[in-house]
Design a protein around this motif. Structure first.
Motif, PDB file in Angstrom:
ATOM      1  N   GLU A 236      -6.746 -31.661  67.700  1.00 31.22           N
ATOM      2  CA  GLU A 236      -6.310 -30.541  68.541  1.00 31.22           C
ATOM      3  C   GLU A 236      -6.145 -30.986  70.001  1.00 31.22           C
ATOM      4  O   GLU A 236      -6.841 -30.514  70.900  1.00 31.22           O
ATOM      5  CB  GLU A 236      -7.317 -29.394  68.449  1.00 31.22           C
ATOM      6  CG  GLU A 236      -7.224 -28.593  67.165  1.00 31.22           C
ATOM      7  CD  GLU A 236      -5.933 -27.799  67.078  1.00 31.22           C
ATOM      8  OE1 GLU A 236      -5.405 -27.365  68.114  1.00 31.22           O
ATOM      9  OE2 GLU A 236      -5.434 -27.628  65.950  1.00 31.22           O
ATOM     10  N   VAL A 237      -5.188 -31.876  70.207  1.00 25.05           N
ATOM     11  CA  VAL A 237      -4.992 -32.455  71.546  1.00 25.05           C
ATOM     12  C   VAL A 237      -4.303 -31.497  72.507  1.00 25.05           C
ATOM     13  O   VAL A 237      -4.277 -31.745  73.713  1.00 25.05           O
ATOM     14  CB  VAL A 237      -4.175 -33.763  71.460  1.00 25.05           C
ATOM     15  CG1 VAL A 237      -4.933 -34.827  70.679  1.00 25.05           C
ATOM     16  CG2 VAL A 237      -2.806 -33.505  70.832  1.00 25.05           C
ATOM     17  N   GLY A 238      -3.735 -30.427  71.991  1.00 27.09           N
ATOM     18  CA  GLY A 238      -3.022 -29.491  72.868  1.00 27.09           C
ATOM     19  C   GLY A 238      -3.894 -28.911  73.957  1.00 27.09           C
ATOM     20  O   GLY A 238      -3.394 -28.522  75.020  1.00 27.09           O
ATOM     21  N   HIS A 239      -5.203 -28.886  73.722  1.00 32.95           N
ATOM     22  CA  HIS A 239      -6.113 -28.315  74.716  1.00 32.95           C
ATOM     23  C   HIS A 239      -6.991 -29.384  75.353  1.00 32.95           C
ATOM     24  O   HIS A 239      -8.051 -29.080  75.891  1.00 32.95           O
ATOM     25  CB  HIS A 239      -6.923 -27.186  74.086  1.00 32.95           C
ATOM     26  CG  HIS A 239      -6.040 -26.100  73.556  1.00 32.95           C
ATOM     27  ND1 HIS A 239      -5.340 -25.246  74.397  1.00 32.95           N
ATOM     28  CD2 HIS A 239      -5.665 -25.773  72.298  1.00 32.95           C
ATOM     29  CE1 HIS A 239      -4.611 -24.426  73.664  1.00 32.95           C
ATOM     30  NE2 HIS A 239      -4.785 -24.742  72.388  1.00 32.95           N
ATOM     31  N   MET A 240      -6.507 -30.618  75.282  1.00 38.55           N
ATOM     32  CA  MET A 240      -7.095 -31.698  76.047  1.00 38.55           C
ATOM     33  C   MET A 240      -6.659 -31.520  77.504  1.00 38.55           C
ATOM     34  O   MET A 240      -5.485 -31.244  77.769  1.00 38.55           O
ATOM     35  CB  MET A 240      -6.573 -33.036  75.494  1.00 38.55           C
ATOM     36  CG  MET A 240      -6.961 -34.263  76.260  1.00 38.55           C
ATOM     37  SD  MET A 240      -6.386 -35.760  75.373  1.00 38.55           S
ATOM     38  CE  MET A 240      -4.603 -35.621  75.559  1.00 38.55           C
ATOM     39  N   THR A 241      -7.585 -31.628  78.444  1.00 40.50           N
ATOM     40  CA  THR A 241      -7.232 -31.437  79.849  1.00 40.50           C
ATOM     41  C   THR A 241      -6.413 -32.626  80.334  1.00 40.50           C
ATOM     42  O   THR A 241      -6.856 -33.769  80.303  1.00 40.50           O
ATOM     43  CB  THR A 241      -8.482 -31.307  80.727  1.00 40.50           C
ATOM     44  OG1 THR A 241      -9.260 -30.193  80.260  1.00 40.50           O
ATOM     45  CG2 THR A 241      -8.106 -31.084  82.185  1.00 40.50           C
ATOM     46  N   LEU A 242      -5.199 -32.347  80.767  1.00 40.90           N
ATOM     47  CA  LEU A 242      -4.321 -33.402  81.268  1.00 40.90           C
ATOM     48  C   LEU A 242      -4.310 -33.432  82.788  1.00 40.90           C
ATOM     49  O   LEU A 242      -4.319 -34.493  83.403  1.00 40.90           O
ATOM     50  CB  LEU A 242      -2.903 -33.195  80.735  1.00 40.90           C
ATOM     51  CG  LEU A 242      -1.938 -34.362  80.937  1.00 40.90           C
ATOM     52  CD1 LEU A 242      -2.410 -35.570  80.130  1.00 40.90           C
ATOM     53  CD2 LEU A 242      -0.527 -33.969  80.490  1.00 40.90           C
TER      54      LEU A 242
END
Length: 374
Positions: A236-242
């Motif tokens: 679930e990388v979509g909610h990894m802080t970029l």
């Protein structure tokens, strides 16, 4: 303590492997199978005979001569069993009908906004039945429906744990499956895309499927299966802080990858039409080039982070992945600039399936479960 494997389990495992091999190849012979799977020829002959008797495999002439007697050619009875893939999104449903080889017999994408109402599923069922009628599908041959969801699908609890996109949580599988006439199987949408790529695509071994649709997600495929994680949230990388303190994501947090790399970041520039954005990019439209440059900068950061953590091939999928092949150099160049181990970027690849990958993956799971039961 090591589990003792019974003779029955060995026989079933051999039959599964043989049937799966035939499903994945157009025409094969018993000697081909024996050599490829390292199973004795008498065992292979016995199993293929049983599969022929069950009308799952049939003889298809003879193979080309290699100097001796020509071996009989075997092929799977591909349409003997069928599976449906259903991809549910916020505004559409995708439908796929596939056979034992994973061939897409027909697909359709229908506008249907998600509703938390019983009649929503009734409407899906009506459209599904019409879809099958249009396909001329024999209902008796349908194994089941693989349903892809944009959210956390918990197989242990047998529920859709939650989906920010659809604003739902804790929906038991049976509350959905009761509306359909066929057995239902559930998958996360990114995992479904990864599964299609892993089972039917060109990528072998371990890889990360980077799903770049209207939401961003991912799935890890390794050892011919998906890696789910302890809480079914793996990938679930979509909610990894970029970007710390960046714009607010739909999840309520700031600076999530989804804010910068969802397909909407591109399609919102062309009235929601992603295809039109890439047409303008091809025409070297100034605004499209500017948006694409920013998009690929953030995307390359995410790819680099994922690669540093997983050290495996990264497949770009989802809506953007369907168009990215002609522009893959733009992405790879920026990824290579960040790579401290090499100036190459041969680990980034476009997806194989550009149409309804999640629906195909969900249907493929149904087919694979059947193959394991043979």
């Amino acid at each position: 303590m090591k589990k003792n494997i019974t003779n029955i389990e060995v026989k079933k495992n051999n039959r599964n492997r043989i049937f799966r091999y035939i499903c994945k190849h157009d025409r094969v012979s018993n000697p081909d199978i024996a050599y490829a799977l390292q199973i004795s020829l008498p065992t292979v002959i016995q199993n293929t005979k049983e599969l022929i008797e069950r009308r799952l495999v049939e003889e298809a002439g003879e193979m080309q001569s290699t100097g001796g007697r020509r071996a009989k050619a075997l092929t799977v009875c591909a349409n003997r069993k069928l599976a449906v893939g259903l991809d549910i999104t916020r505004n559409h449903i995708g439908l796929v009908l596939t056979n034992l080889t994973g061939e897409i017999i027909r697909y359709d994408r229908i506008y249907l906004a998600y509703r938390k109402e019983v009649d929503y599923y009734h409407e899906i069922n009506q459209k599904l039945e019409q879809f099958l009628t249009d396909c001329g599908a024999d209902r008796e041959r349908i194994l089941g429906i693989g349903i892809s969801w944009p959210g956390i699908v918990n197989l242990q609890r047998e529920e859709i744990s939650y989906s920010h996109v659809l604003n739902i949580e804790s929906i038991p599988f049976h509350e959905i499956s009761r509306h359909f006439a066929y057995p239902c199987f559930f998958m996360n949408d990114a995992n479904a895309g990864a599964y299609a790529e892993g089972i039917h695509g060109d990528t072998s071994g371990r890889f990360f499927y980077f799903s770049l649709s209207n939401t961003v997600g991912g799935g890890i495929f390794s050892g011919n299966e998906l890696i789910f994680g302890q809480n079914f949230r793996c990938g679930e990388v979509g909610h990894m802080t970029l970007v710390p303190d960046g714009p607010v994501c739909y999840c309520g947090k700031r600076g999530c990858l989804d804010v910068y790399c969802s397909a909407k970041r591109l399609s919102e520039e062309t009235d929601g039409k992603l295809e039109l954005f890439f047409e303008r990019l091809k025409e070297k439209d100034g605004r499209a080039l500017e948006i694409w440059d920013a998009y690929t900068t953030y995307l390359s950061m995410a790819i680099h982070n994922i690669y540093m953590a997983l050290d495996c091939i990264i497949v770009l999928g989802g809506y953007v992945g369907s168009y990215v092949e002609k522009h893959i150099r733009d992405v790879c160049r920026k990824v290579a600039e960040r790579n401290i181990f090499s100036d190459q970027c041969d680990f980034v690849r476009p997806c194989t399936f550009q149409i309804e990958a999640a629906a195909l993956g969900a249907a493929s799971q149904v087919i694979e479960m059947f193959i394991k039961s043979v």
